[in-house]
Design a protein around this motif. Structure first.
Motif, short mmCIF file in Angstrom:
data_model
loop_
_atom_site.label_atom_id
_atom_site.label_comp_id
_atom_site.label_asym_id
_atom_site.label_seq_id
_atom_site.Cartn_x
_atom_site.Cartn_y
_atom_site.Cartn_z
N GLY A 517 1.22 9.38 -8.79
CA GLY A 517 0.39 10.39 -8.45
C GLY A 517 -0.40 10.17 -7.16
N GLN A 518 -1.26 8.81 -7.38
CA GLN A 518 -2.05 8.34 -6.38
C GLN A 518 -1.22 7.98 -5.07
N ILE A 519 -0.01 7.44 -5.04
CA ILE A 519 0.84 7.34 -3.91
C ILE A 519 1.11 8.51 -3.11
N TYR A 520 1.66 9.51 -3.96
CA TYR A 520 1.83 10.93 -3.34
C TYR A 520 0.48 11.40 -2.71
N GLN A 521 -0.65 11.28 -3.46
CA GLN A 521 -1.75 11.62 -2.95
C GLN A 521 -2.17 11.06 -1.47
N ASP A 522 -2.02 9.56 -1.56
CA ASP A 522 -2.19 8.93 -0.38
C ASP A 522 -1.38 9.24 0.88
N ALA A 523 0.02 9.58 0.50
CA ALA A 523 1.04 9.79 1.45
C ALA A 523 0.75 11.41 1.78
N GLY A 524 -0.08 12.27 1.02
CA GLY A 524 0.07 13.53 1.54
C GLY A 524 1.42 14.41 1.17
N GLU A 525 2.13 13.80 0.63
CA GLU A 525 3.71 14.44 0.04
C GLU A 525 4.38 13.56 -0.98
N GLU A 526 5.20 14.40 -1.44
CA GLU A 526 5.91 13.67 -2.46
C GLU A 526 7.35 13.10 -1.87
N LYS A 533 14.11 3.75 2.93
CA LYS A 533 14.15 4.56 4.09
C LYS A 533 13.23 5.53 3.97
N GLN A 534 12.91 6.35 3.04
CA GLN A 534 11.51 7.22 3.06
C GLN A 534 10.31 6.48 3.04
N LEU A 535 10.17 5.54 2.34
CA LEU A 535 9.11 4.76 2.20
C LEU A 535 8.72 3.99 3.40
N GLY A 536 9.57 3.57 4.42
CA GLY A 536 9.32 3.24 5.66
C GLY A 536 8.78 4.24 6.62
N GLU A 537 9.37 5.59 6.35
CA GLU A 537 9.03 6.42 7.27
C GLU A 537 7.70 6.98 7.04
N VAL A 538 7.30 7.06 5.50
CA VAL A 538 5.80 7.34 5.29
C VAL A 538 4.98 6.42 5.80
N LEU A 539 5.07 5.24 5.63
CA LEU A 539 4.18 3.83 5.93
C LEU A 539 4.17 3.82 7.23
N PHE A 540 5.01 3.75 8.01
CA PHE A 540 5.09 3.23 9.29
C PHE A 540 5.07 4.37 10.48
N GLU A 541 5.57 5.40 10.09
CA GLU A 541 5.61 6.75 11.13
C GLU A 541 4.49 7.89 10.80
N LYS A 542 4.52 7.94 9.19
CA LYS A 542 3.27 9.07 8.94
C LYS A 542 1.87 8.51 9.13
N HIS A 569 -4.25 -0.35 4.03
CA HIS A 569 -4.17 1.02 3.59
C HIS A 569 -4.22 1.04 1.90
N PRO A 570 -4.88 1.99 1.13
CA PRO A 570 -4.83 1.66 -0.20
C PRO A 570 -3.41 1.89 -0.96
N ILE A 571 -2.49 2.67 0.02
CA ILE A 571 -1.10 3.02 -0.87
C ILE A 571 -0.31 1.67 -0.98
N VAL A 572 -0.73 0.65 0.06
CA VAL A 572 0.25 -0.42 -0.08
C VAL A 572 0.03 -1.17 -1.32
N PRO A 573 -1.13 -1.78 -1.68
CA PRO A 573 -1.16 -2.47 -2.77
C PRO A 573 -0.73 -1.46 -4.21
N ARG A 574 -0.78 -0.23 -4.23
CA ARG A 574 -0.45 0.66 -5.11
C ARG A 574 1.13 0.69 -5.29
N ILE A 575 1.79 0.59 -4.29
CA ILE A 575 3.15 0.48 -4.16
C ILE A 575 3.74 -0.96 -4.39
N LEU A 576 2.88 -2.03 -4.17
CA LEU A 576 3.40 -3.14 -4.63
C LEU A 576 3.28 -3.34 -6.14
N GLU A 577 2.16 -2.73 -6.99
CA GLU A 577 2.13 -2.77 -8.30
C GLU A 577 3.16 -2.01 -8.83
#
Length: 877
Positions: A517-526, A533-542, A569-577
């Motif tokens: 839920g926190q990652i979706y909130q950080d990304a602004g989308e599910e 591929k999708q993760l790369g687009e969120v992190l590096f493009e969006k 960005h807070p999303i990155v440590p959350r993805i690692l965890e």
């Protein structure tokens, strides 16, 4: 007709540098031959040529050398490990029946050009296979070029016809000669026009079409003054370079294209060559068998034993024999014993169950001197039946592993191919169809005869080799006894707490759900967090985070990339965890629940004794060596491994810094030995010396930095890696390593001495004689050679540590049995041993475990082991 012409030297050379180091059990390098044949077979499949011709250079000087002695003068000689493979590949090609061409005074390029011209003139298509772009000048008139290149470790095959060449270069293929005449070619020492590079040369050709066109228009305004001056001064060099770069398509080659013979392989010779090279896959691809080759194994007949009386008479006859060679599957559904030159085959279906069990007990009762291949599964299967396997005096799989520990496997067909130059027929005695009266028992018997004959031949060669290589003690006193111990540990297994495991999984699920839920909130989308591929687009493009270079498949999102941007960005440590927790859930929680035995509720891992090149044990189904210990949640998994009841405990002991103690002992570094002898914290003691401060003033950061070097130094840690590990600049890390080595001069000397010794001898050994060959040290490739140096430094340390823990296992198990204790070894994880013990034996077992581990090998830096007890592995740690 389509003719495929191969530049033999070019493809062999490219294969040598593109394929990892390979060798057969004789130590003969084989990677170039392997890569060459892989390329040949791939292109034959794709091109489907009617005829194949392979051209090679000869050692004599060519007409180019005779006119210009500087031609190719800067080329380095062929490495010895490639040179020895050149005649091998020619032998294989001859055995395949392919046309092979060489001509004194001419290069392979000239022969290829001549063949392609003749082929085209007769209306035939020609495909040239090469890694040399010089041959692109041959394109046209029915000739195409398949250019073999290597990029990012992958072999690529680019096809060039006239249209593809023009699209890439912008001019006709024949003008490649003009290009080299202008810009030169450093690899062939063709000078070109001094000062004119590729960019200028390309532009000149686009503007004026040819070398002659350039010199006919020197006054043209499109040629800048500086270039004009160089062209004027270098005209003769350009003309000479043109001559050198031109492939002679009229070589006096005695080859009639119209009557090129179809390939007629000598299957016996080809089979023998490929078996010697240990290319089992190529043997299968070509459909070869050993029937036509000269037999390398003595002929062995097969006879069926069908009654208990015959079986016991056979066992009586074999008692007292020097060695009895045997086959037995893990199912124990059949047996094969070599009696002279007759394979005596027994199928369990022919016997009453009590008779079969009696035969097994007699066979493995210790009266017969048995030789088996890969005996551990058989020993474990016997233990499951309540039969202790005795009398196994030799295991040929273990021997083959010790002699060459870098092979990818040690199954009997593979080892027979290596030692007997024989491909064994398929045999699976564990398959019910193979041993059933309704199946192919007759075929099974004949296959058994060849397999058991191979066991005898392998024994004869490997037993002698172990003696010659100085590994007798390692084999008979460590590895062979350990095989029995590992079988016992696998059979016993370890108890787990499934309800606690499920509760731990539920706990992980809650945290994974929150993180999602926190990652979706950080990304602004599910999105699919598990999709790179999708993760790369969120992190590096969006989100616009600093991106690594994008590849064809998208952005890299591996752990190294994410850790570098973890603070952005807070999303990155959350993805690692999130990744750590989902791996814990799927690999360990769900994975462990799947492998709990329904029979006894325990987990029975399989210990692998012949996998690692250093001698370390590994385990599979499940892999208990990789249970994470660096995070608290990972360590929680150890709570799930428990004593079976309240009357038992687990006892855990591990060696304290065993590899560093081994390093101190081997290097004889006085400072390091003193630190261990006086019981100092080695990392703090190192920090005190490196930072020149009293021991009591060493800070946690100082200790942490020195810990990184202590553990990394014998792995050849670089200043770059150390800088990343301890958070300093590369320059500071380099100075840190220099200071460290000055602090421990014995370690510095060891590192240099072992690399030199390994280069001279071609191998390194542990203190117990375990040997690892290092052909990588002779490589001209810097990265491969550097890898070899790191292995040379590390193997004696890590391998000796592995030997010591194995010795400890043998000592602990033997003493437990000798003293009549009920405590048993159940797990080994790296430098750690775990016992399951009755509570009344707790203190005695703890003392025994500590004593035997510390006494495993006397060293100048003494071994230290601490034993603790508890209900779970976690409690005992």
């Amino acid at each position: 007709m389509k003719i495929m012409v191969i530049d033999g030297n070019s493809i062999l050379n490219r294969a040598f540098y593109g394929v990892r180091q390979l060798s057969n059990h004789e130590g003969l390098p084989t990677n170039a031959v392997y890569g060459f044949l892989a390329t040949l077979f791939k292109l034959q499949d794709e091109e489907q040529p009617d005829r194949t011709v392979v051209c090679f250079d000869v050692r004599e000087k060519t007409f180019r050398h005779l006119k210009f002695d500087t031609y190719k003068a800067t080329r380095k000689g062929m490495p010895e490990e490639l040179a020895v493979q050149l005649p091998l590949v020619k032998e294989v090609l001859d055995a395949m029946g392919l046309v092979r061409c060489e001509l004194a005074g001419y290069e392979a390029d000239d022969l290829i050009g001549t063949i392609s011209r003749r082929a085209n003139e007769q209306g035939n298509a020609c495909v040239v296979v090469t890694g040399d772009r010089d041959s692109l000048q041959l394109i046209g008139g029915g000739t195409v070029v398949r250019l073999v290149t290597t990029r990012m470790g992958q072999t690529l095959y680019e096809t060039y016809d006239e249209a593809a060449f023009r699209e890439k270069y912008g001019f006709d293929p024949i003008r490649l000669i003009d290009l080299k005449a202008l810009m030169g070619d450093s690899s062939d020492n063709i000078p070109g026009v001094p000062g004119v590079g590729e960019k200028t040369a390309m532009q000149l050709l686009h503007d004026f079409g040819s070398l002659d066109g350039v010199y006919a228009n020197l006054e043209d305004a499109r040629i800048k003054k500086g270039a004009r001056t160089k062209l004027e001064a270098g005209e003769q060099s350009a003309r000479d370079s043109y001559w050198l770069a031109t492939i002679d398509r009229d070589a006096p080659l005695p080859l009639d294209i119209a009557s090129l013979p179809a390939a007629q392989p000598d299957e016996a010779a080809l089979y023998e060559l490929l078996t010697r090279l240990e290319f089992k896959n190529f043997i299968k691809r070509l459909g070869l068998s050993g029937e036509l080759a000269e037999p390398k194994l003595p002929a062995v007949g097969a006879q069926r034993i069908g009654t208990a009386a015959q079986a016991f008479a056979l066992l009586d006859a074999l008692t007292g024999a020097d060695r009895v060679y045997a086959l037995a599957p893990e199912t124990l559904g059949a047996l094969c014993l070599l009696d002279g030159d007759t394979a005596q085959v027994l199928f369990s279906d022919d016997f009453a169950q009590e008779d079969w069990d009696a035969i097994l007990r007699r066979l493995f009762g210790g009266e017969l001197e048995l030789v088996l291949h890969d005996a551990k599964p058989v020993v474990a299967a016997l233990l499951a039946r309540g039969i202790e396997a005795k009398g196994i005096r030799f295991d040929t799989a273990l021997a083959a592993y010790l002699i060459d520990p870098t092979q990818s496997g040690y199954d009997l067909p593979r080892v027979a191919l290596a030692y007997c130059n024989t491909e064994l027929p398929a045999l699976d005695l564990g398959d019910p169809a193979a041993v059933s009266p309704l199946g192919g028992q007759e075929q099974t018997m004949q296959a058994c005869a060849q397999h058991v004959s191979a066991v005898r031949a392998i024994y004869q060669e490997t037993a002698a080799a172990l003696e010659e290589l100085g590994m007798r003690k390692l084999y008979y006193e460590i590895e062979l006894p350990l095989m029995h111990i590992l079988a016992e540990m696998e059979t016993l297994g370890c108890a787990v707490a499934p309800e606690e495991l499920r509760a731990f999984g539920d706990k992980l699920d809650v945290r994974i759900h929150d993180l999602t839920g926190q990652i979706y909130q950080d990304a602004g989308e599910e999105f699919n967090i598990n999709s790179p591929k999708q993760l790369g687009e969120v992190l590096f493009e969006k989100l616009g985070l600093p991106a690594p270079k994008k590849t064809k498949t998208g952005y890299s999102t591996n752990v190294d990339v994410l850790e570098r941007i973890a603070e952005d960005h807070p999303i990155v440590p959350r993805i690692l965890e999130y990744r750590k927790l989902t791996k814990l859930k799927s690999t360990y929680v769900e994975g462990l629940l799947k492998v709990i035995s329904p029979k006894d509720g325990r987990i029975h891992t399989h210990f692998q004794q012949t996998v690692t090149a250093t001698g370390r044990l590994s385990s599979t189904d499940p892999n208990l060596q990789n249970i994470p210990v660096r995070t608290e949640l990972g360590r929680e998994l150890r709570r799930m491994f428990v004593a079976p009841d309240a009357d038992h405990v687990l006892i855990d002991a591990d060696y304290s810094q065993i590899e560093l103690r081994v390093l101190a002992h081997i290097s004889q570094d006085a400072h390091m030995i003193e630190a261990f002898r006086t019981g100092q914290d080695i990392h703090a003691a190192t920090a005190a010396k490196v930072y020149h401060v009293p021991l009591e003033e060493v800070t946690p950061q100082m200790r942490s930095s020195c810990k990184a070097v202590n553990f990394g130094i014998v792995y050849g840690i670089s200043d770059f890696s150390l800088a990343q590990d301890i958070g300093v600049t590369r320059k500071e890390a380099a100075e840190f390593i220099r200071t460290y080595l000055a602090t421990y001069p014995g370690v510095a000397k060891y590192m240099e001495d072992i690399k030199q010794s390994a280069k001279e001898n071609g191998y390194v050994t542990t203190l117990f004689g375990r040997r690892r060959a290092l052909p990588e040290l002779q490589s001209r490739n810097f990265n491969i050679r550097s890898f070899g140096e790191r292995v040379a430094m590390n193997t004696p340390i890590q391998g000796t540590a592995a030997d010591i823990i194995k010795i400890a296992m043998v000592r602990v198990r033997d003493r437990l049995v000798r003293e009549g204790m009920q405590s048993r070894l159940i797990l080994q994880v790296h430098d750690e041993l775990i016992l399951e013990a009755p509570r009344e034996e707790q203190q005695a077992a703890m003392q025994l475990l500590k004593e035997e581990m510390e006494a495993a090998f006397p060293m100048d830096a003494p071994l230290v082991a601490e034993a603790k007890a508890g209900h779970s592995w976690y409690d005992a740690k």
